[in-house]
Design an enzyme around this catalytic site. Structure first.
Site, short mmCIF file in Angstrom:
data_model
loop_
_atom_site.label_atom_id
_atom_site.label_comp_id
_atom_site.label_asym_id
_atom_site.label_seq_id
_atom_site.Cartn_x
_atom_site.Cartn_y
_atom_site.Cartn_z
N TYR A 170 0.82 -1.21 0.00
CA TYR A 170 0.00 0.00 0.00
C TYR A 170 0.85 1.26 0.00
O TYR A 170 2.08 1.20 0.19
CB TYR A 170 -0.94 0.01 1.21
CG TYR A 170 -0.28 0.34 2.54
CD1 TYR A 170 0.52 -0.58 3.19
CD2 TYR A 170 -0.45 1.60 3.13
CE1 TYR A 170 1.12 -0.27 4.42
CE2 TYR A 170 0.14 1.91 4.35
CZ TYR A 170 0.92 0.98 4.98
OH TYR A 170 1.52 1.30 6.18
N LYS B 263 6.34 -1.85 1.89
CA LYS B 263 5.18 -1.26 2.57
C LYS B 263 4.01 -2.23 2.46
O LYS B 263 3.11 -2.09 1.63
CB LYS B 263 4.87 0.13 1.98
CG LYS B 263 4.07 1.00 2.96
CD LYS B 263 4.21 2.47 2.60
CE LYS B 263 3.28 3.39 3.38
NZ LYS B 263 3.36 3.34 4.82
N GLU C 240 12.62 2.69 13.67
CA GLU C 240 11.57 3.62 13.20
C GLU C 240 10.37 3.45 14.09
O GLU C 240 10.33 2.58 14.96
CB GLU C 240 11.20 3.34 11.74
CG GLU C 240 10.59 1.97 11.52
CD GLU C 240 10.15 1.72 10.07
OE1 GLU C 240 9.86 2.69 9.35
OE2 GLU C 240 10.10 0.54 9.67
N LEU D 211 11.24 1.40 6.74
CA LEU D 211 10.63 1.93 5.53
C LEU D 211 11.34 3.23 5.14
O LEU D 211 11.55 4.09 5.99
CB LEU D 211 9.14 2.22 5.78
CG LEU D 211 8.38 2.63 4.53
CD1 LEU D 211 8.09 1.42 3.66
CD2 LEU D 211 7.08 3.33 4.90
N1 PDD Z 1 3.00 5.11 7.31
N2 PDD Z 1 7.67 3.88 8.75
C1 PDD Z 1 6.51 3.20 8.81
C2 PDD Z 1 6.51 1.84 9.43
C3 PDD Z 1 5.34 3.77 8.29
O1 PDD Z 1 4.19 3.08 8.34
C4 PDD Z 1 5.39 5.08 7.72
C5 PDD Z 1 4.19 5.75 7.16
C6 PDD Z 1 6.62 5.74 7.70
C7 PDD Z 1 6.77 7.12 7.10
O2 PDD Z 1 6.73 7.06 5.70
P1 PDD Z 1 6.20 8.30 4.83
O3 PDD Z 1 6.98 9.47 5.22
O4 PDD Z 1 6.47 7.87 3.43
O5 PDD Z 1 4.72 8.45 5.13
C8 PDD Z 1 7.74 5.12 8.21
C9 PDD Z 1 1.77 5.56 6.72
C10 PDD Z 1 1.50 7.00 6.93
C11 PDD Z 1 0.65 4.67 7.17
O6 PDD Z 1 0.91 3.50 7.46
O7 PDD Z 1 -0.50 5.08 7.21
#
Ligand code: PDD
Length: 279
Positions: A33, A147, A179, A203
């Site tokens: 996703y 993801k 993270e 991620l």
């Molecule tokens: N998640 N690490 C994890 C495990 C995450 O799920 C996310 C973001 C990030 C940050 O990534 P980005 O800057 O590309 O949003 C880091 C999204 C927001 C979610 O799961 O809804």
């Protein structure tokens, strides 16, 4: 204004959107996703999100049914149908629907789900005061750079954080702070912004990358280096980055204040630069 869904080539109101109970996403968490922020009607860094969607899909051998042009047009159409200027676009791509078996008996089309909802930003008080985070053991698999919709460990970690009155849980594996459950983490030490390097155990956040760029442009030295639990607890500042939170200061880790227990100067500078980069 309507919450919009797009399921396998059809736009419809979100409340009417359905996928099969035999979908591999539902049965196995077998899918990938993206979550994309829309500012003033414009998707933020859509190319980077589509790059990552393709990388995630490739890593788990799910075919991507649409071209770049089609995804881009689809996101634009969904945002315009929703008429939300501030929105979040969720794209989910699963292996498809088939009688329950870990291995598909015969090829099926992947399932594409896209939704658009209004973005409700976090409470401004969180940015003004900083948030609490807790550390949790990282029980996730070894491909955290994918993801994946298999988010059970993240859901449990976030739940654990909420039960302790914290905003986010930070995953620690073999002494390394990697993270958050839904965010990337960085610390500031001696005015240097330090975040763990990209790799299979975290991620590669789109926001993380933008933050590294705007920080450097603002004259902040940045480093991508592993962080230990000690680095975290003794940092001058700690911050989280992510699509929905942007740049969020951390005031306390496991109940202990970071620095003065309030947003520090480098975090505030980076927050400002990030917001200016949106304009
Ligand atoms: N998640 N690490 C994890 C495990 C995450 O799920 C996310 C973001 C990030 C940050 O990534 P980005 O800057 O590309 O949003 C880091 C999204 C927001 C979610 O799961 O809804």
């Amino acid at each position: 204004m309507p919450d919009i869904a797009f399921v396998n080539d059809v736009f419809l109101p979100l409340s009417e959107a359905r996928v099969s109970v035999e979908d591999h996403g539902f049965q196995f968490g077998d899918g990938v996703y993206e979550l994309i922020r829309v500012y003033a009607g414009r998707p933020f860094h859509l190319t980077e999100h589509l790059d990552r969607l393709e990388q995630s899909a490739r890593a788990v051998a799910i075919s991507v049914p649409y071209t770049r042009e089609r995804w881009t047009a689809l996101v634009a159409e969904a945002v315009s149908r929703s008429r939300y200027p501030e929105a979040k676009v969720y794209i989910q791509l699963t292996r498809g629907a088939a009688p329950r078996d870990h291995v598909l008996a015969s090829p099926v089309l992947p399932t594409v789900v896209l939704t658009v909802r209004a973005l409700v930003p976090p409470d401004p008080v969180l940015y003004a005061r900083g948030v609490d985070v807790v550390t949790v053991p990282d029980i996730r698999w070894a491909w955290c750079n994918v993801k994946s919709v298999s988010l059970l460990a993240n859901v449990l970690a976030k739940q654990q954080a909420r039960e302790k009155g914290a905003f986010e849980a930070l995953f620690v594996r073999d002494g390394q702070v990697l993270e958050g459950a839904t965010s990337n983490v960085a610390v500031v030490r001696d005015r240097v912004l330090i975040t763990p390097p990209e790799g299979p155990l975290l991620l590669s956040g789109v926001t993380r990358k933008v933050v590294l760029t705007v920080a450097q442009q603002a004259g902040v030295a940045v480093k991508e280096e592993p962080l230990t639990e000690a680095d975290l607890s003794t940092a001058d500042e700690v911050l989280l980055t992510g699509t929905t939170i942007e740049v969020l200061p951390v005031a306390r880790v496991d109940g202990r204040p970071i620095g003065a227990g309030a947003p520090g100067p480098v975090t505030r500078l980076v927050m400002d630069c990030f917001r200016r980069a949106l304009a």
